[in-house]
Design a protein around this motif. Sequence first.
Motif, PDB file in Angstrom:
ATOM      1  N   CYS A 110      -8.141  -0.472   5.484  1.00  0.00           N
ATOM      2  CA  CYS A 110      -7.992   1.503   5.678  1.00  0.00           C
ATOM      3  C   CYS A 110      -8.145   2.698   4.818  1.00  0.00           C
ATOM      4  N   ASN A 131      -4.361  -2.529   3.788  1.00  0.00           N
ATOM      5  CA  ASN A 131      -4.018  -2.574   4.795  1.00  0.00           C
ATOM      6  C   ASN A 131      -6.136  -2.601   5.436  1.00  0.00           C
ATOM      7  N   ALA A 139      -9.892   2.855   9.662  1.00  0.00           N
ATOM      8  CA  ALA A 139      -8.220   2.492  10.467  1.00  0.00           C
ATOM      9  C   ALA A 139      -9.121   1.442  11.086  1.00  0.00           C
ATOM     10  N   GLU A 189      -3.151  -0.412  10.657  1.00  0.00           N
ATOM     11  CA  GLU A 189      -2.318   1.231  10.330  1.00  0.00           C
ATOM     12  C   GLU A 189      -2.398   1.700   9.113  1.00  0.00           C
ATOM     13  N   ARG A 190      -3.266   2.469   8.824  1.00  0.00           N
ATOM     14  CA  ARG A 190      -3.243   3.080   7.518  1.00  0.00           C
ATOM     15  C   ARG A 190      -2.110   3.092   6.850  1.00  0.00           C
ATOM     16  N   ASP A 191      -2.031   3.383   5.928  1.00  0.00           N
ATOM     17  CA  ASP A 191      -0.502   3.195   4.776  1.00  0.00           C
ATOM     18  C   ASP A 191      -0.642   4.845   4.734  1.00  0.00           C
TER      19      ASP A 191
END
Length: 260
Positions: free
Chosen positions: A109, A107, A116, A120-122
């Motif tokens: 991030c 994403n 981020a 949204e961070r994984d």
Amino acid sequence: MNETMTRCFYIPIGRRKLLRSLALASAGFMTRGAFAEALTLTATPWQTEGPFYPDRLPLDQDNDLVQITNHVTPAVGVITHIAGRVVDRSGAPLTRALIELWQADNNGCYLHSRGADTGERDPDFQGYGRFETASDGGYRFRTIKPALYPGRTRHYHFAITLPGSKRFTTQLYFAGEPRNTDDGVLDGIRDPAQRASVIRTFAPAADSIGLGVNWDIVMSLVPADQEQGDEHEHEPPPRGGGPGGPGGPGGPGGPPPRQR
């Protein structure tokens, strides 16, 4: 007695033969010198650490960033295998080199309190890993292809710390990436050979799923008191803090905003 010994060991040699012998000896030294020069590898260029070295390291810090310990779900993204050796400019392997890798997730991030802002961070992506080389200088990481981030091309961050040496940071890029041509950090490498040394073709992995690349990191090992502007060996900037702080966007020792 000395005169007798001198006569016994005296071997007459003509002027022409003497000159020929000296010429052959000189040629031998020049050949060895040229051979040694040919073995001198291009030093991997120093590049900025950036502001998003993790401000809180994860509990799992191994060299597999795809699967976090105790997580059922792996990270989202194209799996990528990065392997190679840490060597000096003669090609000799460097043992006990600590290699750190950190990057953006699928994403865009980072594993950072301010990393981020693009989404949204994984939660299943480790974001950071480390590996210590053995006697062969080899290293290996399993990770994912990093997502693009505004203002930057696709890249990985690496840090290498040798015993008794300063921490050295650099970055690795994808060949053929359109944004390579206007990336400010990559464009900062003025030497064409050094620039080429950090751009690699990621091809389908032969024995596993995803992409793979082999990348040797070449350390110049210039003593700290002899750096004086060498493009390869610089003291890394302080690690990232808050906005405007040391190592942060616009802060002392840090890159300009969005140079991540």
